[in-house]
Enzyme design. Structure first.
Site, PDB file in Angstrom:
ATOM      1  N   LEU A  75      38.389  29.351  11.983  1.00  0.00           N
ATOM      2  CA  LEU A  75      38.829  27.866  12.151  1.00  0.00           C
ATOM      3  C   LEU A  75      40.443  27.949  12.739  1.00  0.00           C
ATOM      4  CD1 LEU A  75      37.859  26.328   8.946  1.00  0.00           C
ATOM      5  CD2 LEU A  75      36.740  26.389  10.902  1.00  0.00           C
ATOM      6  N   CYS A  76      40.989  29.137  13.357  1.00  0.00           N
ATOM      7  CA  CYS A  76      41.980  29.304  14.125  1.00  0.00           C
ATOM      8  C   CYS A  76      41.760  28.845  15.583  1.00  0.00           C
ATOM      9  CB  CYS A  76      42.491  30.846  14.148  1.00  0.00           C
ATOM     10  SG  CYS A  76      43.178  31.352  12.575  1.00  0.00           S
ATOM     11  N   HIS A  77      42.773  28.175  16.026  1.00  0.00           N
ATOM     12  CA  HIS A  77      42.618  27.657  17.348  1.00  0.00           C
ATOM     13  C   HIS A  77      43.344  28.786  18.619  1.00  0.00           C
ATOM     14  CE1 HIS A  77      43.305  23.845  15.194  1.00  0.00           C
ATOM     15  NE2 HIS A  77      42.790  23.328  16.293  1.00  0.00           N
ATOM     16  N   MET A 117      48.888  33.042  11.478  1.00  0.00           N
ATOM     17  CA  MET A 117      47.788  33.774  11.523  1.00  0.00           C
ATOM     18  C   MET A 117      47.791  35.090  12.426  1.00  0.00           C
ATOM     19  SD  MET A 117      46.339  32.771   8.696  1.00  0.00           S
ATOM     20  CE  MET A 117      44.895  33.834   9.231  1.00  0.00           C
ATOM     21  N   GLU A 118      48.289  34.818  13.655  1.00  0.00           N
ATOM     22  CA  GLU A 118      48.387  35.924  14.687  1.00  0.00           C
ATOM     23  C   GLU A 118      49.248  37.055  14.252  1.00  0.00           C
ATOM     24  OE1 GLU A 118      46.538  32.197  16.346  1.00  0.00           O
ATOM     25  OE2 GLU A 118      48.400  32.741  15.070  1.00  0.00           O
ATOM     26  N   ASP A 132      42.889  54.466  10.308  1.00  0.00           N
ATOM     27  CA  ASP A 132      41.856  55.108  11.301  1.00  0.00           C
ATOM     28  C   ASP A 132      42.244  56.550  11.746  1.00  0.00           C
ATOM     29  OD1 ASP A 132      39.519  55.030  12.408  1.00  0.00           O
ATOM     30  OD2 ASP A 132      40.392  54.876  14.100  1.00  0.00           O
TER      31      ASP A 132
END
Length: 169
Positions: A75-77, A117-118, A132
């Site tokens: 739901l992120c733009h 969010m980014e 990793d």
């Protein structure tokens, strides 16, 4: 109506309409850490890890993750980011840390919605990349304390994390 903006009046998930919101400068800073054995930290700092420059690769991965956040979080733009800065700081063994690397992401845009969010995605992917690249020598690494430290812009104004947060690098 739910106070959670990603649900409509019927409780269905939806992408928030930001079309009427003014474009303003938005900035978010997030941070997290990965703890590891002291030898793993030394290996990263020496630049002799078998897979190469661990922090250089993690920095590029974190930047790419910030740019791809809307592909990962449903739901992120999608946003046109104007800046993504990634900083890594090593913490030497000192009793409180077995050995750790702190990742800080600063993300900016000019637009109708924030970039928290980014910034969070950038930190997580940066830390995952370190894992990793070093898992062959240390499978016990732990990623912790990922959170937004500050955000600025928009109608909700500024947010600064309360005192007592994990130490800054």
């Amino acid at each position: 109506m739910s106070p959670l903006t990603h649900f409509d009046a019927e409780g269905q998930a939806h992408m928030v309409n930001v079309g009427a919101k003014p474009a303003t400068r938005r900035v978010a800073v997030a941070r997290g850490r990965i703890t590891m054995q002291a030898g793993t930290l030394a290996l990263i700092q020496s630049g002799t890890a078998r897979k190469g420059d661990v922090l250089g690769v993690a920095r590029i991965a974190a930047i790419q993750a910030a740019k791809k956040t809307s592909d990962l979080i449903p739901l992120c733009h999608p946003l046109a980011l104007t800046r993504v800065a990634i900083d890594f700081a090593a913490k030497s063994p000192d009793g409180n840390w077995a050995g750790a690397i702190i990742c800080t992401a600063t993300v900016e845009t000019t637009g109708p919605t924030g970039v928290e969010m980014e910034a969070l995605t950038a930190v997580q992917v940066g830390l995952l990349t370190i894992y990793d690249m070093c898992k062959a020598v240390d499978r016990g690494m732990v990623m912790t304390d990922v959170r937004v430290l500050e955000k600025h812009g928009g109608t909700s104004g500024s947010y600064l994390a309360p005192a007592g947060e994990p130490p800054a690098p």
